[in-house]
Motif scaffolding. Structure first.
Motif, PDB file in Angstrom:
ATOM      1  N   ASN A   3      -7.294  -0.514 -32.352  1.00 50.27           N
ATOM      2  CA  ASN A   3      -8.314  -0.625 -31.306  1.00 50.27           C
ATOM      3  C   ASN A   3      -8.973  -2.000 -31.328  1.00 50.27           C
ATOM      4  O   ASN A   3      -9.213  -2.612 -30.280  1.00 50.27           O
ATOM      5  CB  ASN A   3      -9.382   0.453 -31.501  1.00 50.27           C
ATOM      6  CG  ASN A   3      -8.899   1.840 -31.133  1.00 50.27           C
ATOM      7  OD1 ASN A   3      -7.865   2.003 -30.490  1.00 50.27           O
ATOM      8  ND2 ASN A   3      -9.636   2.854 -31.551  1.00 50.27           N
ATOM      9  N   HIS A   4      -9.291  -2.479 -32.501  1.00 50.60           N
ATOM     10  CA  HIS A   4      -9.922  -3.798 -32.625  1.00 50.60           C
ATOM     11  C   HIS A   4      -8.999  -4.899 -32.117  1.00 50.60           C
ATOM     12  O   HIS A   4      -9.417  -5.766 -31.327  1.00 50.60           O
ATOM     13  CB  HIS A   4     -10.269  -4.053 -34.095  1.00 50.60           C
ATOM     14  CG  HIS A   4     -10.612  -5.481 -34.399  1.00 50.60           C
ATOM     15  ND1 HIS A   4     -11.764  -6.082 -33.941  1.00 50.60           N
ATOM     16  CD2 HIS A   4      -9.931  -6.432 -35.101  1.00 50.60           C
ATOM     17  CE1 HIS A   4     -11.794  -7.342 -34.355  1.00 50.60           C
ATOM     18  NE2 HIS A   4     -10.691  -7.578 -35.056  1.00 50.60           N
TER      19      HIS A   4
ATOM     20  N   THR B 139     -13.878   3.904 -31.817  1.00 53.35           N
ATOM     21  CA  THR B 139     -13.735   3.268 -33.119  1.00 53.35           C
ATOM     22  C   THR B 139     -14.982   3.484 -33.969  1.00 53.35           C
ATOM     23  O   THR B 139     -14.888   3.699 -35.188  1.00 53.35           O
ATOM     24  CB  THR B 139     -13.445   1.765 -32.953  1.00 53.35           C
ATOM     25  OG1 THR B 139     -12.275   1.612 -32.141  1.00 53.35           O
ATOM     26  CG2 THR B 139     -13.214   1.100 -34.297  1.00 53.35           C
TER      27      THR B 139
ATOM     28  N   THR C  63      -2.705   4.103 -26.950  1.00 53.34           N
ATOM     29  CA  THR C  63      -3.425   5.197 -26.289  1.00 53.34           C
ATOM     30  C   THR C  63      -2.642   6.499 -26.381  1.00 53.34           C
ATOM     31  O   THR C  63      -3.205   7.570 -26.654  1.00 53.34           O
ATOM     32  CB  THR C  63      -3.688   4.841 -24.811  1.00 53.34           C
ATOM     33  OG1 THR C  63      -4.435   3.617 -24.751  1.00 53.34           O
ATOM     34  CG2 THR C  63      -4.472   5.943 -24.116  1.00 53.34           C
TER      35      THR C  63
ATOM     36  N   ARG D 228      -9.895  -2.238 -27.437  1.00 50.04           N
ATOM     37  CA  ARG D 228      -9.999  -1.009 -26.660  1.00 50.04           C
ATOM     38  C   ARG D 228     -10.819   0.025 -27.421  1.00 50.04           C
ATOM     39  O   ARG D 228     -10.856   0.034 -28.651  1.00 50.04           O
ATOM     40  CB  ARG D 228      -8.610  -0.425 -26.350  1.00 50.04           C
ATOM     41  CG  ARG D 228      -7.854   0.049 -27.588  1.00 50.04           C
ATOM     42  CD  ARG D 228      -6.536   0.753 -27.278  1.00 50.04           C
ATOM     43  NE  ARG D 228      -6.712   2.027 -26.635  1.00 50.04           N
ATOM     44  CZ  ARG D 228      -7.016   3.167 -27.271  1.00 50.04           C
ATOM     45  NH1 ARG D 228      -7.201   3.181 -28.578  1.00 50.04           N
ATOM     46  NH2 ARG D 228      -7.137   4.287 -26.594  1.00 50.04           N
ATOM     47  N   ASP D 229     -11.489   0.898 -26.693  1.00 48.86           N
ATOM     48  CA  ASP D 229     -12.161   2.082 -27.228  1.00 48.86           C
ATOM     49  C   ASP D 229     -13.101   1.755 -28.391  1.00 48.86           C
ATOM     50  O   ASP D 229     -12.985   2.306 -29.475  1.00 48.86           O
ATOM     51  CB  ASP D 229     -11.125   3.128 -27.653  1.00 48.86           C
ATOM     52  CG  ASP D 229     -11.765   4.519 -27.853  1.00 48.86           C
ATOM     53  OD1 ASP D 229     -12.930   4.718 -27.434  1.00 48.86           O
ATOM     54  OD2 ASP D 229     -11.104   5.380 -28.445  1.00 48.86           O
ATOM     55  N   ARG D 230     -14.076   0.899 -28.114  1.00 46.23           N
ATOM     56  CA  ARG D 230     -15.040   0.536 -29.151  1.00 46.23           C
ATOM     57  C   ARG D 230     -15.862   1.752 -29.582  1.00 46.23           C
ATOM     58  O   ARG D 230     -16.143   1.933 -30.768  1.00 46.23           O
ATOM     59  CB  ARG D 230     -15.959  -0.570 -28.623  1.00 46.23           C
ATOM     60  CG  ARG D 230     -16.663  -1.376 -29.691  1.00 46.23           C
ATOM     61  CD  ARG D 230     -17.469  -2.487 -29.055  1.00 46.23           C
ATOM     62  NE  ARG D 230     -16.629  -3.453 -28.369  1.00 46.23           N
ATOM     63  CZ  ARG D 230     -16.564  -4.742 -28.672  1.00 46.23           C
ATOM     64  NH1 ARG D 230     -17.271  -5.214 -29.682  1.00 46.23           N
ATOM     65  NH2 ARG D 230     -15.798  -5.562 -27.993  1.00 46.23           N
TER      66      ARG D 230
END
Length: 327
Positions: free
Chosen positions: A281-282, A291, A252, A286-288
């Motif tokens: 991220n995958h 992405t 992050t 996190r944070d789809r």
């Protein structure tokens, strides 16, 4: 908006990725018009990061189809850019000779040819350094040539790194090569690798490409610790590592600082860095949504993104897996 990710697509593996000017100049040069490459590099100027990436891609072509470089050198003897392309071409051939397998799965003959071509590349990089005194990239090539026999170059490597960063303190290729050289699977340790990644990431201004180097360090760590010789069998353990709070916190932090100066460009290392962040991220789940935005910018451009190969047998499989997850 993201409909094109709902169907299987064919990744574009051209090393130039989103740099369409580079693709055109390289293809024209490889067809005999070396002026196209010369003009592109002249127009690139002192944008050291973009210059380095363009030289790297042109150097791959120089290694496999050198006739256009021969013609360039005949027309302009002693051209400084040609000296870089000669060294880069030899490093490309050295890397191909060794292959991407682990040391235990690499033959003595492969290692012998890797060492031979790397020695030639080292000599060529010395000439490139002499002819390009202000450019950091020839020093990066010198660093790359040391991968063949790094134990004998533990003292030489930091000297070459120092020369590169004296010319460009946050030169991405220089620091990337340092992270590689100092990782445990080459000639260093986890501690040295993370220090080589986090040092420039912390010191660099917002938006600099080196800000994302800690992501690569985490990829390397997971590969080494949770499945160096396996992929599918070790993927769950590698993902579990990326779910650690301290790892997610660093991902992050890197993402926030990288974007803090505005949206980073797509050329240079822009596509590769977006792949790194999408992969991180995958793995950390996190944070789809973010992405999906990264994948829209990436499009089909894969080029060569070795980090995917740390978790899947083929880079394209990793790209597809991340794309499927982000839908």
């Amino acid at each position: 908006m993201f409909g094109r990710f709902r169907r299987t697509f064919t990744p574009d593996t051209d090393y130039a990725q989103a740099d369409l000017q580079l693709r055109d100049a390289r293809d024209r040069a490889a067809s005999g018009d070396w002026n196209a490459a010369s003009q592109l590099m002249h127009a690139t100027g002192r944008d050291w990061e973009l210059r380095s990436r363009r030289l790297a891609v042109l150097g791959i072509a120089a290694g496999h189809t050198p006739r256009w470089v021969d013609a360039w050198e005949t027309a302009i003897p002693g051209d400084p850019t040609v000296a870089i392309l000669r060294a880069e071409g030899l490093l490309e051939l050295a890397g191909r000779a060794r292959g991407a397998a682990s040391a235990r799965n690499t033959t003595p003959e492969q290692f012998q040819e890797f060492h031979r071509l790397s020695a030639l590349a080292a000599d060529a990089s010395e000439r490139a350094v002499t002819l390009n005194p202000e450019d950091p990239y020839p020093w990066v090539l010198r660093m790359d040539s040391m991968l063949a026999n790094g134990h004998q170059h533990r003292d030489d490597f930091p000297v070459a790194l120092g020369e590169a960063v004296a010319r460009d303190p946050y030169h991405f290729e220089a620091h990337l090569t340092a992270v590689t050289f100092l990782c445990q699977k080459w000639y260093g340790s986890h501690e040295e690798m993370f220090a080589a990644a986090r040092g420039p990431a912390t010191a660099a201004p917002a938006g600099a490409s080196v800000v994302l180097l800690p992501l690569l360090a985490h990829f390397e760590y997971a590969l080494r610790e949770y499945g160096f010789e396996t992929r599918a069998e070790s993927l769950a353990a590698k993902k579990e590592y990326f779910h650690r709070p301290e790892v997610i916190e660093e991902i992050t932090w890197c993402a926030t600082k990288w974007r803090a100066a505005g949206e980073p460009r797509l050329t240079g290392r822009g596509i590769t860095l977006r792949h790194w962040l999408a992969l991180a991220n995958h793995l950390s789940d996190r944070d789809r949504e973010g992405t999906r935005a990264l994948l829209t910018q990436i499009g089909s451009y894969l080029g060569s993104t070795p980090a995917y190969g740390y978790f899947w047998m083929r880079q394209a499989d990793g790209f597809h897996a991340v794309t499927k997850w982000a839908r």
